[in-house]
Design a protein around this motif. Structure first.
Motif, mmCIF file in Angstrom:
data_model
loop_
_atom_site.group_PDB
_atom_site.id
_atom_site.type_symbol
_atom_site.label_atom_id
_atom_site.label_comp_id
_atom_site.label_asym_id
_atom_site.label_seq_id
_atom_site.Cartn_x
_atom_site.Cartn_y
_atom_site.Cartn_z
ATOM 1 N N SER A 207 28.490 12.989 24.138
ATOM 2 C CA SER A 207 29.163 14.278 23.984
ATOM 3 C C SER A 207 28.808 14.864 22.631
ATOM 4 O O SER A 207 28.465 14.146 21.691
ATOM 5 C CB SER A 207 30.691 14.162 24.138
ATOM 6 N N ASP A 208 28.858 16.180 22.564
ATOM 7 C CA ASP A 208 28.663 16.887 21.299
ATOM 8 C C ASP A 208 29.302 18.258 21.392
ATOM 9 O O ASP A 208 29.591 18.753 22.481
ATOM 10 C CB ASP A 208 27.170 17.002 20.945
ATOM 11 N N ASN A 209 29.528 18.853 20.233
ATOM 12 C CA ASN A 209 30.026 20.231 20.194
ATOM 13 C C ASN A 209 29.058 21.116 19.418
ATOM 14 O O ASN A 209 29.466 22.060 18.733
ATOM 15 C CB ASN A 209 31.439 20.300 19.604
ATOM 16 N N THR A 210 27.767 20.797 19.545
ATOM 17 C CA THR A 210 26.730 21.505 18.801
ATOM 18 C C THR A 210 26.769 23.006 19.044
ATOM 19 O O THR A 210 26.596 23.807 18.116
ATOM 20 C CB THR A 210 25.346 20.954 19.193
ATOM 21 N N GLY A 211 26.982 23.412 20.283
ATOM 22 C CA GLY A 211 27.001 24.832 20.597
ATOM 23 C C GLY A 211 28.245 25.549 20.119
ATOM 24 O O GLY A 211 28.305 26.784 20.141
ATOM 25 N N TRP A 212 29.244 24.803 19.702
ATOM 26 C CA TRP A 212 30.494 25.378 19.226
ATOM 27 C C TRP A 212 30.598 25.316 17.701
ATOM 28 O O TRP A 212 31.310 26.109 17.074
ATOM 29 C CB TRP A 212 31.661 24.616 19.852
ATOM 30 N N CYS A 213 29.876 24.375 17.115
ATOM 31 C CA CYS A 213 29.979 24.115 15.685
ATOM 32 C C CYS A 213 29.511 25.323 14.877
ATOM 33 O O CYS A 213 28.421 25.857 15.095
ATOM 34 C CB CYS A 213 29.143 22.891 15.318
ATOM 35 N N GLY A 214 30.345 25.749 13.933
ATOM 36 C CA GLY A 214 30.032 26.884 13.068
ATOM 37 C C GLY A 214 30.880 26.829 11.819
ATOM 38 O O GLY A 214 31.599 25.848 11.569
ATOM 39 N N PRO A 215 30.828 27.868 10.999
ATOM 40 C CA PRO A 215 31.582 27.871 9.739
ATOM 41 C C PRO A 215 33.077 27.632 9.910
ATOM 42 O O PRO A 215 33.714 27.065 9.026
ATOM 43 C CB PRO A 215 31.297 29.261 9.175
ATOM 44 N N ALA A 216 33.640 28.054 11.039
ATOM 45 C CA ALA A 216 35.084 27.910 11.238
ATOM 46 C C ALA A 216 35.456 26.597 11.925
ATOM 47 O O ALA A 216 36.630 26.362 12.231
ATOM 48 C CB ALA A 216 35.623 29.086 12.046
ATOM 49 N N THR A 217 34.471 25.741 12.179
ATOM 50 C CA THR A 217 34.722 24.459 12.854
ATOM 51 C C THR A 217 34.911 23.365 11.822
ATOM 52 O O THR A 217 34.016 23.125 10.995
ATOM 53 C CB THR A 217 33.559 24.085 13.781
#
Length: 297
Positions: A207-217
């Motif tokens: 699992s990963d949250n690469t597509g969701w990861c950003g400055p607010a994550t």
């Protein structure tokens, strides 16, 4: 159609080389004059290798032009009800005794013969075993719509494996991506069993949250598991399943309070390692040692 396991999984997921030109006489070049093939046609898999087995299983319902079949099959859970499905071959294997195993991906069809698959729609797994009699393939066992796996109407990646000595098996890695979160699950099947079902219950292997990861994550992660079979020391029907996990988390050093920020926070990287060992007991694989550390999504 009721797909209990698929619905549960969906609920979790919701959170150019140039050669020298040849001179040709004044004969039209058929290839040049023909319309260019579409991207879908160019990338369409060659299903001709399955033709003999598909014809033996489906007869007049087999469509040689597409390599698939349109047939009425039982609903995965309401077995007394039938619907129309498109079955497409995805794998085949000849076992040591000469039995051929044909694995198919199923998609439900509407009244117009159009597949009803959407992003959250699982593919439907069917398995047929065939044996030759008087030189002709005959269906020995049918396991139709036995599981709903994956997304976009696809059951996922199919691999052949050995569950134990003399016990060939089917491993399917399946899952999907929802709102930047990706998960991959592993399901295992004994194709020679009288009743074929998932032996491991779709365990997490990535699992990963690469597509969701950003400055607010605040926390970004990616964890994957490498699985293999190891000899059982309990005399179980199947070998033990060992999964070794590696990955990392990238965690913001301070709490992110501005959800609209474009500034990437300072992060610390935390490596992740671990392992889990599953043993076959009471009809299915159960966690015996370690922990499955793949995060839910």
């Amino acid at each position: 159609m009721k797909l209990r396991k698929a619905i549960c999984v969906a609920a979790i997921l919701a959170l150019c080389g140039c050669g020298k030109q040849r001179q040709v006489a004044a004969v039209p070049d058929a290839a040049a004059s023909a319309p260019a093939a579409s991207d879908s046609e160019q990338h369409r898999p060659d299903l001709s290798k399955y033709a003999e087995l598909m014809q033996a299983v489906f007869g007049k319902d087999y469509r040689r032009d597409s390599g698939s079949a349109e047939v009425d099959l039982p609903d995965p859970e309401e077995r007394n009800q039938t619907s129309k499905f498109l079955l497409t071959p995805v794998a085949m294997q000849v076992l040591a005794d000469g039995t051929s195993v044909l694995v198919l991906n199923g998609e439900a069809l509407d009244d117009n013969g159009t597949t009803m698959s959407a992003h959250g729609t699982p593919g439907l797994l069917s398995v047929y075993l065939l044996r030759k009699e008087a030189g002709q393939w005959k269906v020995w066992r049918r396991h139709e719509n036995i599981d709903g796996l994956g997304s976009n109407g696809s059951i996922g990646s199919v691999k052949w494996t050995m569950l134990a000595d003399g016990k060939p098996g089917l491993a399917i890695e399946h899952g999907g991506t929802w709102q930047g979160h990706t998960i991959t699950l592993l399901s295992l099947y004994d194709v020679t069993a009288e009743n074929v079902s998932d032996l491991v219950g779709a365990i997490k292997i990535h699992s990963d949250n690469t597509g969701w990861c950003g400055p607010a994550t605040e926390k970004c992660w990616e964890v994957s598991g490498h699985w293999q079979f190891v000899r059982s020391n309990t005399g179980a029907a199947y070998d033990d399943l060992r999964v070794d996990f590696t990955g990392q988390e990238k965690i913001a050093l301070a709490a992110v309070t501005d959800t609209e920020t474009d500034v990437e926070p300072a992060r610390k990287t935390v490596p992740i390692t671990g392992s889990a060992r599953y043993v076959f007991k009471d009809g299915g694989y159960q966690l015996a040692n370690g922990e499955n550390i793949v995060p839910d999504v």
